[in-house]
Design a protein around this motif. Structure first.
Motif, PDB file in Angstrom:
ATOM      1  N   ASP A 597       0.822  -1.217   0.000  1.00 46.76           N
ATOM      2  CA  ASP A 597       0.000   0.000   0.000  1.00 46.76           C
ATOM      3  C   ASP A 597       0.857   1.268   0.000  1.00 46.76           C
ATOM      4  OD1 ASP A 597      -2.879  -0.987   0.259  1.00 46.76           O
ATOM      5  OD2 ASP A 597      -1.847  -2.133   1.805  1.00 46.76           O
ATOM      6  N   TRP A 598       1.884   1.275   0.844  1.00 47.13           N
ATOM      7  CA  TRP A 598       2.714   2.480   0.933  1.00 47.13           C
ATOM      8  C   TRP A 598       4.184   2.132   1.112  1.00 47.13           C
ATOM      9  CZ3 TRP A 598       1.291   7.172  -0.417  1.00 47.13           C
ATOM     10  CH2 TRP A 598      -0.065   7.514  -0.380  1.00 47.13           C
ATOM     11  N   ARG A 599       5.001   2.822   0.352  1.00 52.28           N
ATOM     12  CA  ARG A 599       6.455   2.757   0.507  1.00 52.28           C
ATOM     13  C   ARG A 599       6.912   4.130   0.994  1.00 52.28           C
ATOM     14  NH1 ARG A 599      10.513  -0.261   1.967  1.00 52.28           N
ATOM     15  NH2 ARG A 599      12.471   0.100   0.873  1.00 52.28           N
ATOM     16  N   CYS A 600       7.646   4.168   2.090  1.00 58.17           N
ATOM     17  CA  CYS A 600       8.070   5.436   2.682  1.00 58.17           C
ATOM     18  C   CYS A 600       9.592   5.548   2.678  1.00 58.17           C
ATOM     19  CB  CYS A 600       7.585   5.533   4.132  1.00 58.17           C
ATOM     20  SG  CYS A 600       5.820   5.255   4.342  1.00 58.17           S
ATOM     21  N   SER A 601      10.064   6.760   2.442  1.00 61.61           N
ATOM     22  CA  SER A 601      11.499   7.001   2.531  1.00 61.61           C
ATOM     23  C   SER A 601      11.777   8.490   2.420  1.00 61.61           C
ATOM     24  CB  SER A 601      12.259   6.239   1.445  1.00 61.61           C
ATOM     25  OG  SER A 601      13.639   6.194   1.786  1.00 61.61           O
ATOM     26  N   ALA A 602      13.038   8.860   2.597  1.00 68.49           N
ATOM     27  CA  ALA A 602      13.426  10.270   2.501  1.00 68.49           C
ATOM     28  C   ALA A 602      13.615  10.678   1.049  1.00 68.49           C
ATOM     29  CB  ALA A 602      14.711  10.511   3.294  1.00 68.49           C
ATOM     30  N   LYS A 603      13.552  11.994   0.808  1.00 67.44           N
ATOM     31  CA  LYS A 603      13.529  12.509  -0.562  1.00 67.44           C
ATOM     32  C   LYS A 603      14.822  12.263  -1.336  1.00 67.44           C
ATOM     33  CE  LYS A 603      14.476  17.186   1.205  1.00 67.44           C
ATOM     34  NZ  LYS A 603      13.886  18.530   1.396  1.00 67.44           N
ATOM     35  N   ASP A 604      15.946  11.995  -0.632  1.00 75.00           N
ATOM     36  CA  ASP A 604      17.195  11.752  -1.358  1.00 75.00           C
ATOM     37  C   ASP A 604      17.184  10.419  -2.100  1.00 75.00           C
ATOM     38  OD1 ASP A 604      17.202  10.550   1.222  1.00 75.00           O
ATOM     39  OD2 ASP A 604      19.351  10.202   1.067  1.00 75.00           O
ATOM     40  N   LEU A 605      16.196   9.564  -1.801  1.00 74.82           N
ATOM     41  CA  LEU A 605      16.126   8.263  -2.485  1.00 74.82           C
ATOM     42  C   LEU A 605      15.213   8.283  -3.706  1.00 74.82           C
ATOM     43  CD1 LEU A 605      16.175   5.616   0.391  1.00 74.82           C
ATOM     44  CD2 LEU A 605      18.060   6.676  -0.827  1.00 74.82           C
ATOM     45  N   ILE A 606      14.652   9.446  -4.027  1.00 70.42           N
ATOM     46  CA  ILE A 606      13.812   9.521  -5.232  1.00 70.42           C
ATOM     47  C   ILE A 606      14.622   9.228  -6.499  1.00 70.42           C
ATOM     48  CG2 ILE A 606      12.344  11.012  -6.666  1.00 70.42           C
ATOM     49  CD1 ILE A 606      11.509  12.484  -4.139  1.00 70.42           C
ATOM     50  N   LYS A 623       0.397  -7.129 -12.841  1.00 66.37           N
ATOM     51  CA  LYS A 623      -0.107  -5.767 -12.644  1.00 66.37           C
ATOM     52  C   LYS A 623      -0.889  -5.624 -11.336  1.00 66.37           C
ATOM     53  CE  LYS A 623      -1.304  -3.488 -16.305  1.00 66.37           C
ATOM     54  NZ  LYS A 623      -2.038  -2.874 -17.453  1.00 66.37           N
ATOM     55  N   LYS A 624      -1.621  -6.640 -10.959  1.00 64.99           N
ATOM     56  CA  LYS A 624      -2.437  -6.544  -9.737  1.00 64.99           C
ATOM     57  C   LYS A 624      -1.576  -6.421  -8.485  1.00 64.99           C
ATOM     58  CE  LYS A 624      -3.068 -11.537  -8.897  1.00 64.99           C
ATOM     59  NZ  LYS A 624      -4.072 -12.596  -8.669  1.00 64.99           N
ATOM     60  N   HIS A 625      -0.271  -6.695  -8.632  1.00 64.89           N
ATOM     61  CA  HIS A 625       0.632  -6.616  -7.491  1.00 64.89           C
ATOM     62  C   HIS A 625       1.565  -5.412  -7.563  1.00 64.89           C
ATOM     63  CE1 HIS A 625      -0.027 -11.198  -6.983  1.00 64.89           C
ATOM     64  NE2 HIS A 625      -0.799 -10.523  -6.148  1.00 64.89           N
ATOM     65  N   TRP A 626       1.323  -4.481  -8.473  1.00 65.50           N
ATOM     66  CA  TRP A 626       2.140  -3.273  -8.548  1.00 65.50           C
ATOM     67  C   TRP A 626       1.865  -2.392  -7.340  1.00 65.50           C
ATOM     68  CZ3 TRP A 626       1.704  -1.385 -14.367  1.00 65.50           C
ATOM     69  CH2 TRP A 626       2.301  -2.338 -15.184  1.00 65.50           C
ATOM     70  N   PRO A 627       2.861  -1.679  -6.840  1.00 64.85           N
ATOM     71  CA  PRO A 627       2.685  -0.861  -5.619  1.00 64.85           C
ATOM     72  C   PRO A 627       1.684   0.273  -5.808  1.00 64.85           C
ATOM     73  CG  PRO A 627       4.813  -0.422  -6.655  1.00 64.85           C
ATOM     74  CD  PRO A 627       4.231  -1.595  -7.377  1.00 64.85           C
ATOM     75  N   ARG A 628       1.096   0.684  -4.678  1.00 73.26           N
ATOM     76  CA  ARG A 628       0.006   1.668  -4.736  1.00 73.26           C
ATOM     77  C   ARG A 628       0.413   3.090  -4.354  1.00 73.26           C
ATOM     78  NH1 ARG A 628      -4.570  -2.132  -1.784  1.00 73.26           N
ATOM     79  NH2 ARG A 628      -5.230  -3.274  -3.642  1.00 73.26           N
ATOM     80  N   GLY A 629       1.472   3.239  -3.546  1.00 73.42           N
ATOM     81  CA  GLY A 629       1.786   4.598  -3.121  1.00 73.42           C
ATOM     82  C   GLY A 629       3.183   4.761  -2.570  1.00 73.42           C
TER      83      GLY A 629
END
Length: 958
Positions: A597-606, A623-629
């Motif tokens: 549902d969500w992947r979180c990290s700091a902006k330097d990893l964009i 496709k049904k397993h692609w990340p959502r956010g």
């Protein structure tokens, strides 16, 4: 004083003992799967990291209380060369490294010297990181814990499978490419392998070979440029007379030439497919005043002295194009005035004086020589005006590239953006130009402590992020993902477009061997792209002791890519000795928890990890397993300065917890910044917050003694419950969007402020209505604060008699009967009136005043206000109001009132019973102001009565 540490230990132990945060599959309950980039364990986490890891924990706790089945796992990243580099520096007793680990990280000395073995570094910091996460109160599912590299075979087999899949799809390729390189250790460098220079670009210089003929011998001076099209406008060359240059024999494939470049350039070019033999070494002054031939125009141009030429930048040979390069224009004008310098090098000043600028580019808004125009516009006086010249250069280069039209044959009439590449291509094909890759900043330092170079590598394995079909799928995934903050989407889109081949293996460091070429080790940013899928099966792997050799590629194929099948499970069980029940469990876990549902990290990893995360998911999974956010957060500074381990300006996360308590640290960090904005840690502010949290603890402890009863409430009690409803709504909406700062404002500060006001308003009251209201507030407040300050809230929840853990309690929702906008408006009315009275007393210096006369708006004024709110226009409102004969009696007063209301845009004015509100609060207003309050007397004191407006009473003080 509240013993936060004892409370924290109590609840951390209870959470672990009862496995509160180890979710089991439950198809009846909606799942919520959130992850954060696992930490790289080369040292302790600092308070900047604390924000990255606290945000997803707060969200995980919030969603868990909302009734979701939440998975929030954690693992440890130990892949790569940094840890090996640290071990080497410890081994050689590097003073800076020893200082960092002994004095900043506080590693005991007997353990520190064991760090000569990188595995001991890993073991130590995995243990301390886990302890830190537990001490911080993170609601992690520790049953799924693992770490990277071949030191943990099950995960290593997963990475092997990932790379086999990419290779099978043609997305891992072997080829030639330039990379950042540690020349001492001999390894490519990824972003995480650097102490400095992660953001430094690799520039692609064109080297134009200007010809020097002396005594029948030919040597080339390769001028490095990012604007090859300007070769048509070169007027002279620049060399640094004090720099060391070399005459070198350059072998490149079948070509052998003699070049004159700086000593530093010769070293760097030796890593870029060139065999270099130094024939002679000399100072640059030896060449000043000589003439070289432009290989394109065949013009003879003079070499002039320039101390601004950096011998450590590109080749140290610079061509001068003063018509289109502000720095060249300034330098040329300066040297014309410096006759003594020219005479020193035996240059006739008239030669320099007669240099003629060559106009190459037509640019709207500029004359023949844009560099001259821009320099004059910015008031450049000399080449010492570096900032102005840099700005002028940026302005001109950008404008010419995007809007310039070339004026010289054979490219006349073409846009500069096209000509640039055409000229470079044509010169290269004719053998009069070459290439050099160079950093945009020389400070690119590896974690081994060595300065990096750009190296061209052959037979290197790359992940081909430039593959157009792959990019198309990544675009599709990104378009369907939530990005927080949304403003970061354009950055993701841009990176997705320019991303190309990326070196994915190296010869040194910890990691997983490349399955088909095991002399290479997969590097750290390449083995950390889809491990979120591994978390879903890691609980079973850890619980059942499944070994790495059992996890053959077909197992992962089935678990992640195929439909559920008993026959397939039996087949794989027979092949691997993994019981089919275990395979079924892992398969069901993956299907239950994915997609992420969500992947979180700091902006330097964009620019790297977070974008690779998208690419690798769409390459491998359905496709049904692609990340959502993806949610992105910012960085942290310490007392206004950037945190730096090497400079000792760093606060370890665990030390902050030890000093302040976990809940204080959590709430402080969450309150400082929103999304990807940065925050500044200030010790004095943390101390203030601790006192406020202690007050929160004391208040709830007090309210816990009260009982909720079904009693008649006063308006001020209803006001407080209405405000609690607003806090619930505001906190919930903010957390749904990861706006932790706004959420803290609602959940903590808003309620704290409202409660202070309520206690002032109800001073002297001690009745069941008040006690019941405060008990209701306590039950909500503790739950709203639980994601931020979980330990204290567990303790308070227990005192309140709540069932089970507050971490699993139901998230509060607004209570319908608590809503009461009218009472809120009445209370705002009273607050504003008190402030106005105090201001009048202060400004008019009426310290000895005895009483205040309050006049509320007459009925007709409210009728006018209601029409204005409906019509929102002066003419329309006037027309409507004047239809009423009663209104016409008030004459010009009506028109003036309409004009005032329209001007102030008072279109949302809601009516309250002003006199009722005043009479109910009369005692309180008198107590707050120290004045006797007289409401709507017959006598019009000071003629104030007519000044009363809807929601703005008139006040006369005597």
């Amino acid at each position: 004083m509240v013993d936060f540490k004892a409370i924290e230990e109590k609840w951390q132990n209870k959470w672990l003992e009862e496995k509160v945060f180890e979710p089991q599959m439950d198809e009846k309950v909606p799942k919520f799967y959130i992850t954060v980039a696992f930490p790289y364990l080369s040292g302790h986490l600092h308070v900047g990291h604390a924000r990255t890891y606290t945000i997803p924990d707060v969200i995980a706790r919030f969603k868990r209380m909302q009734g979701y089945n939440v998975l929030f796992p954690m693992a440890w990243h130990i892949t790569g060369s940094p840890i090996v580099g640290i071990a080497e520096r410890i081994k050689h007793r590097d003073p800076q490294t020893v200082y960092l680990y002994r004095d900043i990280y506080k590693v005991p000395e007997d353990i520190l010297w064991s760090f000569e073995d990188p595995i001991n570094i890993v073991k130590y910091f995995m243990k301390t990181a886990r302890e830190t996460f537990i001490r911080a109160g993170f609601s992690v599912d520790w049953s799924r814990e693992f770490h990277t590299t071949s030191l943990f075979p099950p995960f290593s087999k997963f990475i092997e499978w990932q790379f086999l899949k990419l290779k099978e799809k043609g997305l891992v390729v072997k080829g030639t490419h330039y990379v950042r390189w540690d020349p001492i250790v001999g390894t490519p460098l990824g972003d995480h392998d650097l102490i400095e220079g992660e953001d430094v670009q690799i520039l692609d210089y064109v080297l134009i070979k200007f010809i020097l003929e002396e005594n029948g011998e030919v040597a080339y001076l390769p001028a490095a440029t990012l604007r090859p099209e300007t070769v048509y406008g070169v007027t002279n060359m620049w060399l640094n007379p004090e720099a060391t240059y070399v005459k070198a024999k350059i072998k490149n494939k079948d070509i052998e030439e003699v070049w004159i470049i700086t000593k530093e350039a010769a070293y760097k070019l030796s890593f870029q497919d060139k065999e270099i033999e130094i024939l002679e070494e000399f100072k640059g002054e030896k060449l000043i005043g000589k003439w070289v031939k432009n290989p394109v125009t065949e013009d003879e141009i003079i070499i002039l002295p320039a101390d601004f030429v950096d011998p450590d930048n590109a080749t140290g040979v610079v061509m001068s194009v003063p018509a289109h390069a502000p720095f060249d224009h300034a330098a040329l004008e300066d040297i014309k005035k410096n006759t003594n310098l020219l005479v020193k090098y035996d240059i006739d000043p008239r030669i320099v004086e007669n240099i003629t600028y060559v106009s190459l580019i037509k640019l709207e808004g500029y004359g023949e020589f844009p560099a001259v125009d821009e320099s004059e516009k910015l008031s450049v006086k000399s080449q010492k005006d570096v900032e102005k010249l840099e700005q002028a250069t940026k302005n001109i280069y950008k404008a010419e590239y995007h809007r310039g039209i070339f004026k010289i044959e054979p490219y006349k009439g073409k846009p500069v953006s096209e000509v640039k590449d055409l000229v470079a291509k044509d010169m290269t094909e004719k053998g009069i130009a070459d290439r050099m890759y160079e950093f945009s900043d020389k400070n690119v330092i590896s974690r081994f402590g060595n300065r990096a170079v750009v190296k061209i590598i052959h037979d290197q394995w790359f992940i081909d992020y430039g593959n157009p079909e792959w990019k198309a799928k990544a675009r599709e995934a990104l378009a369907n993902m939530k990005i927080l903050p949304e403003s970061r989407r354009t950055q993701f889109e841009a990176i997705l477009e320019w991303l190309d081949k990326k070196a994915c293996v190296r010869k040194v460091g910890l990691g997983t061997p490349l399955p088909w070429d095991p002399e290479w080790v997969i590097e750290s940013l390449s083995d950390s792209t889809i491990y979120m899928a591994y978390y879903t099966i890691s609980r079973a792997i850890n619980k059942y002791g499944i070994k790495g050799e059992q996890l053959v590629p077909e197992v992962f194929d089935y678990l992640f890519l195929e439909e559920k099948s008993e026959a397939r499970e039996e087949e794989l069980s027979e092949k691997t000795d993994i019981p089919k029940e275990f395979l079924r469990e892992m398969k069901e876990e993956f299907e239950y928890w994915y997609p992420l549902d969500w992947r979180c990290s700091a902006k330097d990893l964009i620019p790297n990890h977070l974008t690779f995360f998208i690419f690798n998911h769409v390459a491998i999974f359905r496709k049904k397993h692609w990340p959502r956010g993806i949610a992105v957060n910012g960085f942290g500074t310490l007392e206004g300065a950037k945190m730096s381990k090497s400079k000792g300006n760093v606060l370890n996360f665990i030390d902050a917890i030890e000093e302040n308590g976990a809940d204080v640290v959590r709430l402080y960090i969450m309150s400082l910044a929103e999304h990807d904005s940065d925050f500044d840690w200030k010790r004095s502010e943390v101390g203030k917050l601790r006192k406020q949290i202690e007050r929160f603890y004391e208040l709830i402890s007090e309210f816990a003694q009260y009982e909720e009863k079904d009693v008649e409430l006063m308006d001020i009690d209803k006001w407080l419950l209405h405000r609690v409803n607003k806090a619930i709504k505001g906190t919930t909406e903010a957390l749904e969007e990861f706006r932790t700062r706004t959420a803290v404002q609602w959940a903590f500060y808003s309620i704290l402020n409202d409660l202070r006001w309520y206690m002032r308003r109800t001073e002297g009251r001690d009745d069941e209505a008040k006690r019941s209201t405060l008990r209701k507030l306590a039950g909500v407040w503790v739950r709203l604060m639980a994601p931020f300050t979980p330990h204290i809230c567990e303790e308070l929840w227990e005192r309140l008699g709540g069932e089970g853990f507050v971490s699993l309690a139901e998230w509060p929702e607004p209570v319908e009967e608590w809503w009461n906008k009218t009472i809120e408006l009445e209370e705002e009315y009273i607050k504003t009136l008190i402030e106005d009275i105090k201001e009048i007393v202060s400004v008019a210096k009426l310290e000895n005043a005895k009483r205040a006369y309050i006049y509320t708006a007459e009925e007709w004024k409210w009728k006018v206000a209601q029409v204005v709110a409906e019509k929102k226009d002066f003419k329309a409102a006037t027309s409507e109001v004047m239809k009423d004969p009663e209104m016409r009696k008030h004459g010009k007063g009506v028109s003036k009132l309409i004009q005032k209301l329209v001007k102030e845009r008072a279109f949302d004015l809601k009516r309250i019973d002003e006199e009722k509100a005043l009479r109910q609060a009369k005692d309180f207003i008198e107590r707050e102001t120290g004045l006797e309050i007289i409401i709507n007397p017959e006598e019009d004191k000071g003629g104030k009565k007519k000044q009363a407006m809807p929601m703005k009473p008139a006040v006369y003080i005597e």
